[in-house]
Design a protein around this motif. Structure first.
Motif, PDB file in Angstrom:
ATOM      1  N   VAL A   1      -5.333   3.115  -8.053  1.00  0.00           N
ATOM      2  CA  VAL A   1      -3.985   3.046  -8.617  1.00  0.00           C
ATOM      3  C   VAL A   1      -2.967   2.945  -7.482  1.00  0.00           C
ATOM      4  CG1 VAL A   1      -2.287   4.277 -10.028  1.00  0.00           C
ATOM      5  CG2 VAL A   1      -4.725   4.414 -10.613  1.00  0.00           C
ATOM      6  N   LEU A   2      -2.063   1.983  -7.585  1.00  0.00           N
ATOM      7  CA  LEU A   2      -1.008   1.847  -6.580  1.00  0.00           C
ATOM      8  C   LEU A   2      -0.027   2.999  -6.719  1.00  0.00           C
ATOM      9  CD1 LEU A   2      -0.324  -1.992  -6.841  1.00  0.00           C
ATOM     10  CD2 LEU A   2      -1.770  -0.770  -5.190  1.00  0.00           C
ATOM     11  N   ARG A   3       0.398   3.536  -5.553  1.00  0.00           N
ATOM     12  CA  ARG A   3       1.320   4.663  -5.535  1.00  0.00           C
ATOM     13  C   ARG A   3       2.482   4.377  -4.601  1.00  0.00           C
ATOM     14  NH1 ARG A   3       0.776   6.558 -10.193  1.00  0.00           N
ATOM     15  NH2 ARG A   3      -1.174   7.637 -10.649  1.00  0.00           N
ATOM     16  N   SER A   4       3.628   5.007  -4.906  1.00  0.00           N
ATOM     17  CA  SER A   4       4.788   4.864  -4.038  1.00  0.00           C
ATOM     18  C   SER A   4       4.395   5.195  -2.600  1.00  0.00           C
ATOM     19  CB  SER A   4       5.893   5.797  -4.522  1.00  0.00           C
ATOM     20  OG  SER A   4       7.037   5.633  -3.722  1.00  0.00           O
ATOM     21  N   GLY A   5       4.800   4.334  -1.681  1.00  0.00           N
ATOM     22  CA  GLY A   5       4.455   4.527  -0.271  1.00  0.00           C
ATOM     23  C   GLY A   5       3.360   3.609   0.207  1.00  0.00           C
ATOM     24  N   ASP A   6       2.633   2.985  -0.739  1.00  0.00           N
ATOM     25  CA  ASP A   6       1.566   2.051  -0.361  1.00  0.00           C
ATOM     26  C   ASP A   6       2.155   0.710   0.071  1.00  0.00           C
ATOM     27  OD1 ASP A   6      -0.598   3.725  -0.984  1.00  0.00           O
ATOM     28  OD2 ASP A   6      -0.737   3.003  -3.060  1.00  0.00           O
ATOM     29  N   ILE A   7       1.445   0.054   0.984  1.00  0.00           N
ATOM     30  CA  ILE A   7       1.710  -1.366   1.245  1.00  0.00           C
ATOM     31  C   ILE A   7       0.431  -2.136   0.928  1.00  0.00           C
ATOM     32  CG2 ILE A   7       3.503  -0.893   2.945  1.00  0.00           C
ATOM     33  CD1 ILE A   7       1.477  -1.798   5.133  1.00  0.00           C
ATOM     34  N   LEU A   8       0.617  -3.312   0.345  1.00  0.00           N
ATOM     35  CA  LEU A   8      -0.512  -4.057  -0.218  1.00  0.00           C
ATOM     36  C   LEU A   8      -0.444  -5.527   0.158  1.00  0.00           C
ATOM     37  CD1 LEU A   8      -2.918  -4.148  -2.330  1.00  0.00           C
ATOM     38  CD2 LEU A   8      -1.182  -4.755  -4.028  1.00  0.00           C
ATOM     39  N   ASN A   9      -1.556  -6.059   0.661  1.00  0.00           N
ATOM     40  CA  ASN A   9      -1.677  -7.520   0.799  1.00  0.00           C
ATOM     41  C   ASN A   9      -2.452  -8.053  -0.384  1.00  0.00           C
ATOM     42  OD1 ASN A   9      -3.595  -9.930   1.657  1.00  0.00           O
ATOM     43  ND2 ASN A   9      -1.711 -10.099   2.857  1.00  0.00           N
TER      44      ASN A   9
ATOM     45  N   THR B   1      -7.345  -7.437  -2.411  1.00  0.00           N
ATOM     46  CA  THR B   1      -6.224  -6.507  -2.417  1.00  0.00           C
ATOM     47  C   THR B   1      -6.446  -5.514  -1.279  1.00  0.00           C
ATOM     48  OG1 THR B   1      -7.421  -5.289  -4.156  1.00  0.00           O
ATOM     49  CG2 THR B   1      -5.610  -6.709  -4.874  1.00  0.00           C
ATOM     50  N   SER B   2      -5.675  -5.663  -0.224  1.00  0.00           N
ATOM     51  CA  SER B   2      -5.901  -4.888   1.002  1.00  0.00           C
ATOM     52  C   SER B   2      -4.747  -3.911   1.202  1.00  0.00           C
ATOM     53  CB  SER B   2      -6.049  -5.835   2.189  1.00  0.00           C
ATOM     54  OG  SER B   2      -7.141  -6.726   1.952  1.00  0.00           O
ATOM     55  N   LEU B   3      -5.068  -2.615   1.027  1.00  0.00           N
ATOM     56  CA  LEU B   3      -4.065  -1.545   0.995  1.00  0.00           C
ATOM     57  C   LEU B   3      -3.988  -0.791   2.312  1.00  0.00           C
ATOM     58  CD1 LEU B   3      -4.716   0.347  -2.369  1.00  0.00           C
ATOM     59  CD2 LEU B   3      -2.447  -0.214  -1.481  1.00  0.00           C
ATOM     60  N   ASN B   4      -2.762  -0.593   2.793  1.00  0.00           N
ATOM     61  CA  ASN B   4      -2.512   0.327   3.907  1.00  0.00           C
ATOM     62  C   ASN B   4      -3.346   0.007   5.152  1.00  0.00           C
ATOM     63  OD1 ASN B   4      -0.621   1.568   2.251  1.00  0.00           O
ATOM     64  ND2 ASN B   4      -2.144   2.939   1.356  1.00  0.00           N
ATOM     65  N   HIS B   5      -4.397   0.797   5.429  1.00  0.00           N
ATOM     66  CA  HIS B   5      -5.165   0.530   6.661  1.00  0.00           C
ATOM     67  C   HIS B   5      -6.278  -0.482   6.425  1.00  0.00           C
ATOM     68  CE1 HIS B   5      -7.919   3.317   4.771  1.00  0.00           C
ATOM     69  NE2 HIS B   5      -8.798   3.139   5.730  1.00  0.00           N
ATOM     70  N   VAL B   6      -6.351  -1.068   5.226  1.00  0.00           N
ATOM     71  CA  VAL B   6      -7.308  -2.168   5.001  1.00  0.00           C
ATOM     72  C   VAL B   6      -6.733  -3.440   5.614  1.00  0.00           C
ATOM     73  CG1 VAL B   6      -8.583  -3.532   3.317  1.00  0.00           C
ATOM     74  CG2 VAL B   6      -8.218  -1.075   2.928  1.00  0.00           C
TER      75      VAL B   6
ATOM     76  N   THR C   1     -14.841  -4.897   2.715  1.00  0.00           N
ATOM     77  CA  THR C   1     -13.586  -4.251   3.087  1.00  0.00           C
ATOM     78  C   THR C   1     -13.496  -4.024   4.590  1.00  0.00           C
ATOM     79  OG1 THR C   1     -13.756  -3.082   0.981  1.00  0.00           O
ATOM     80  CG2 THR C   1     -12.067  -2.314   2.537  1.00  0.00           C
ATOM     81  N   ALA C   2     -12.551  -4.691   5.247  1.00  0.00           N
ATOM     82  CA  ALA C   2     -12.337  -4.489   6.685  1.00  0.00           C
ATOM     83  C   ALA C   2     -11.165  -3.530   6.860  1.00  0.00           C
ATOM     84  CB  ALA C   2     -12.052  -5.816   7.373  1.00  0.00           C
ATOM     85  N   VAL C   3     -11.358  -2.484   7.671  1.00  0.00           N
ATOM     86  CA  VAL C   3     -10.319  -1.481   7.895  1.00  0.00           C
ATOM     87  C   VAL C   3     -10.075  -1.319   9.401  1.00  0.00           C
ATOM     88  CG1 VAL C   3     -10.947  -0.203   5.801  1.00  0.00           C
ATOM     89  CG2 VAL C   3     -11.966   0.454   7.993  1.00  0.00           C
ATOM     90  N   THR C   4      -8.904  -0.774   9.734  1.00  0.00           N
ATOM     91  CA  THR C   4      -8.659  -0.461  11.146  1.00  0.00           C
ATOM     92  C   THR C   4      -9.510   0.746  11.520  1.00  0.00           C
ATOM     93  OG1 THR C   4      -6.768   0.914  10.504  1.00  0.00           O
ATOM     94  CG2 THR C   4      -6.304  -1.368  11.159  1.00  0.00           C
ATOM     95  N   LYS C   5     -10.134   0.686  12.704  1.00  0.00           N
ATOM     96  CA  LYS C   5     -10.991   1.803  13.131  1.00  0.00           C
ATOM     97  C   LYS C   5     -10.191   3.089  13.267  1.00  0.00           C
ATOM     98  CE  LYS C   5     -15.037  -0.003  15.494  1.00  0.00           C
ATOM     99  NZ  LYS C   5     -15.557  -0.487  16.784  1.00  0.00           N
ATOM    100  N   ASP C   6      -8.937   2.965  13.723  1.00  0.00           N
ATOM    101  CA  ASP C   6      -8.127   4.177  13.953  1.00  0.00           C
ATOM    102  C   ASP C   6      -7.295   4.550  12.719  1.00  0.00           C
ATOM    103  OD1 ASP C   6      -6.118   2.277  13.887  1.00  0.00           O
ATOM    104  OD2 ASP C   6      -5.501   2.532  15.975  1.00  0.00           O
ATOM    105  N   LYS C   7      -7.529   3.868  11.603  1.00  0.00           N
ATOM    106  CA  LYS C   7      -6.841   4.119  10.329  1.00  0.00           C
ATOM    107  C   LYS C   7      -5.341   3.829  10.389  1.00  0.00           C
ATOM    108  CE  LYS C   7     -10.113   6.889   7.874  1.00  0.00           C
ATOM    109  NZ  LYS C   7     -11.067   7.378   8.891  1.00  0.00           N
ATOM    110  N   SER C   8      -4.905   3.113  11.418  1.00  0.00           N
ATOM    111  CA  SER C   8      -3.491   2.726  11.475  1.00  0.00           C
ATOM    112  C   SER C   8      -3.216   1.635  10.441  1.00  0.00           C
ATOM    113  CB  SER C   8      -3.122   2.233  12.880  1.00  0.00           C
ATOM    114  OG  SER C   8      -3.760   1.002  13.157  1.00  0.00           O
ATOM    115  N   LEU C   9      -1.931   1.500  10.072  1.00  0.00           N
ATOM    116  CA  LEU C   9      -1.537   0.506   9.069  1.00  0.00           C
ATOM    117  C   LEU C   9      -1.793  -0.902   9.582  1.00  0.00           C
ATOM    118  CD1 LEU C   9       1.894   1.768   7.672  1.00  0.00           C
ATOM    119  CD2 LEU C   9      -0.324   1.782   6.497  1.00  0.00           C
ATOM    120  N   SER C  10      -2.178  -1.774   8.629  1.00  0.00           N
ATOM    121  CA  SER C  10      -2.416  -3.173   8.948  1.00  0.00           C
ATOM    122  C   SER C  10      -1.666  -4.044   7.946  1.00  0.00           C
ATOM    123  CB  SER C  10      -3.918  -3.465   8.887  1.00  0.00           C
ATOM    124  OG  SER C  10      -4.195  -4.774   9.367  1.00  0.00           O
ATOM    125  N   SER C  11      -1.317  -5.244   8.359  1.00  0.00           N
ATOM    126  CA  SER C  11      -0.501  -6.125   7.527  1.00  0.00           C
ATOM    127  C   SER C  11      -0.881  -7.576   7.783  1.00  0.00           C
ATOM    128  CB  SER C  11       0.972  -5.845   7.872  1.00  0.00           C
ATOM    129  OG  SER C  11       1.815  -6.901   7.537  1.00  0.00           O
TER     130      SER C  11
END
Ligand code: MF3
Ligand code: CO
Ligand code: CO
Length: 276
Positions: free
Chosen positions: A100-108, A85-90, A235-245
Motif C-alpha cells: 500500500v502506498l503511504r505518505s512519504g513514499d516516492i515511486l517510479n 513499481t519501484s518504491l523508495n530504495h528500490v 527487484t533491484a535495491v540500493t545496498k545501503d538502502k538509500s533512496l533511488s530515483s
C-alpha cells in the motif's frame, strides 16, 4: 560494434546498432510512445495514499489494452506485470503487488507498450503525500540528468558524451549513478543494441547517427551506487538502502538532434513535482 539498416536486419538483438527509416519508424515510435506516456499521465490521479501497487498495475494494463496495445513486459523473461513499481530504495524492476502506498513514499512507474509492432518505453517518479526534502531534490536531479543526457544526443556526438553529460551533472549534485542497469536500443525489439550507459567519458563509445532509436533512463542514488537484486530475481535495491530515483524517455536521433517519443501529452512529464 557497427551499424545495420533496420529493414535488412532480423527482428532481434544481433549486437549491431539498427538505423531506422526516419519517416516510417519515427511515426510508429511516436504513436507507441504517446500511449505509454498517456498511461503514465492517467496514473497521476491514481497514485495516492492507500492505493496498492497492484491496483496501479491493473489500471495500466487496462489502459494499454484500451489503446490497442500490448504490455511488453508481460511474459518478458518470465515477468508477469504491465508495469514495474519501484518504491523508495528500490532502484528498478519492483514488482506490483499488495504493498500500500503511504505518505512519504516516492515511486517510479515504468511502462512499456507494443503498438503496431513498435515499443514505447518510459518511466516517471511520483510523490505520495508529504515527502522528505532530500527525496524531492533527488527526483529533481534525476529528471534534469535525463534531460541533460537527451540534450547531448545529436549526430556526431558519442554515447560517451551522453553518459558523461548525465554522470558529471549527477555527481556534481552529490548523487551517484547506478552502473548495473542501462538504457537500450528500442524499436521493433524491446532491449536492443546498443547499451546506453549513464556514465562515460567525452568522445568515447559509439557515434550517434540519424535513425538510431534508444532509451535514456538514468537511475540515481542518494548514497552509494551499489545495488543488489532480491531473491525474487527482479527487484533491484540500493545496498545501503538509500533512496533511488529514475526517469526514462525513448528518443530517436534526427539530422540535428533528437526527437523524444514519450513526452507527456498532458504536460505531466514530472509528476513528482505535483502535490501527491
Ligand atoms: N521497462 C524496463 C526498461 O526500461 C524493462 C522492464 S523489464 C521487466 O527497460 F520485465 F522487468 F518488466
Ligand atoms: Co527501458
Ligand atoms: Co522502462
Amino acid at each position: 560494434m557497427n551499424y545495420v539498416q533496420a529493414v535488412e536486419a532480423p527482428e532481434r538483438n544481433i549486437g549491431q546498432i539498427k538505423l531506422y527509416d526516419r519517416a516510417e519508424a519515427f511515426a510508429g515510435m511516436r504513436a507507441a510512445g504517446k500511449i505509454a506516456a498517456g498511461c503514465l499521465d492517467m496514473l497521476v490521479a491514481e497514485v495516492r495514499d492507500g492505493v496498492t501497487t497492484g491496483r496501479i498495475d491493473d489500471l495500466a494494463r487496462q489502459y494499454v489494452f484500451d489503446h490497442g496495445s500490448l504490455p511488453a513486459c508481460v511474459f518478458y523473461r518470465g515477468y508477469r506485470n504491465t508495469v514495474c513499481t519501484s518504491l523508495n530504495h528500490v532502484v528498478c524492476h519492483g514488482i506490483p503487488g499488495d504493498r500500500v502506498l503511504r505518505s512519504g513514499d516516492i515511486l517510479n512507474i515504468d511502462v512499456t507498450v507494443i503498438h503496431g509492432g513498435w515499443h514505447g518505453d518510459t518511466s516517471r517518479m511520483y510523490a505520495i503525500g508529504d515527502i522528505p526534502r532530500k527525496a524531492r531534490r533527488l527526483m529533481d536531479i534525476t529528471y534534469a540528468a535525463m534531460m541533460r543526457g537527451i540534450a547531448a544526443v545529436k549526430p556526431g556526438a558519442t554515447l560517451g558524451d551522453l553518459g558523461h553529460a548525465i554522470q558529471s551533472y549527477a555527481e556534481s549534485e552529490r548523487t551517484s549513478v547506478v552502473r548495473e542497469f542501462c538504457g537500450h536500443g528500442l524499436g521493433r525489439v524491446f532491449h536492443d543494441a546498443p547499451n546506453i550507459l549513464h556514465f562515460g567519458k567525452p568522445g568515447q563509445g559509439e557515434e550517434l547517427k540519424p535513425g538510431m532509436m534508444f532509451t535514456v533512463e538514468p537511475m540515481l542514488n542518494l548514497g552509494s551506487p551499489a545495488v543488489k537484486v532480491l531473491a525474487d530475481g527482479w527487484t533491484a535495491v540500493t545496498k545501503d538502502k538509500s533512496l533511488s530515483s529514475q526517469y526514462e524517455h525513448a528518443v530517436g536521433v534526427t539530422e540535428n538532434g533528437c526527437e523524444i517519443f514519450t513526452k507527456s501529452p498532458a504536460g505531466l512529464d514530472q509528476p513528482h513535482t505535483l502535490a501527491g
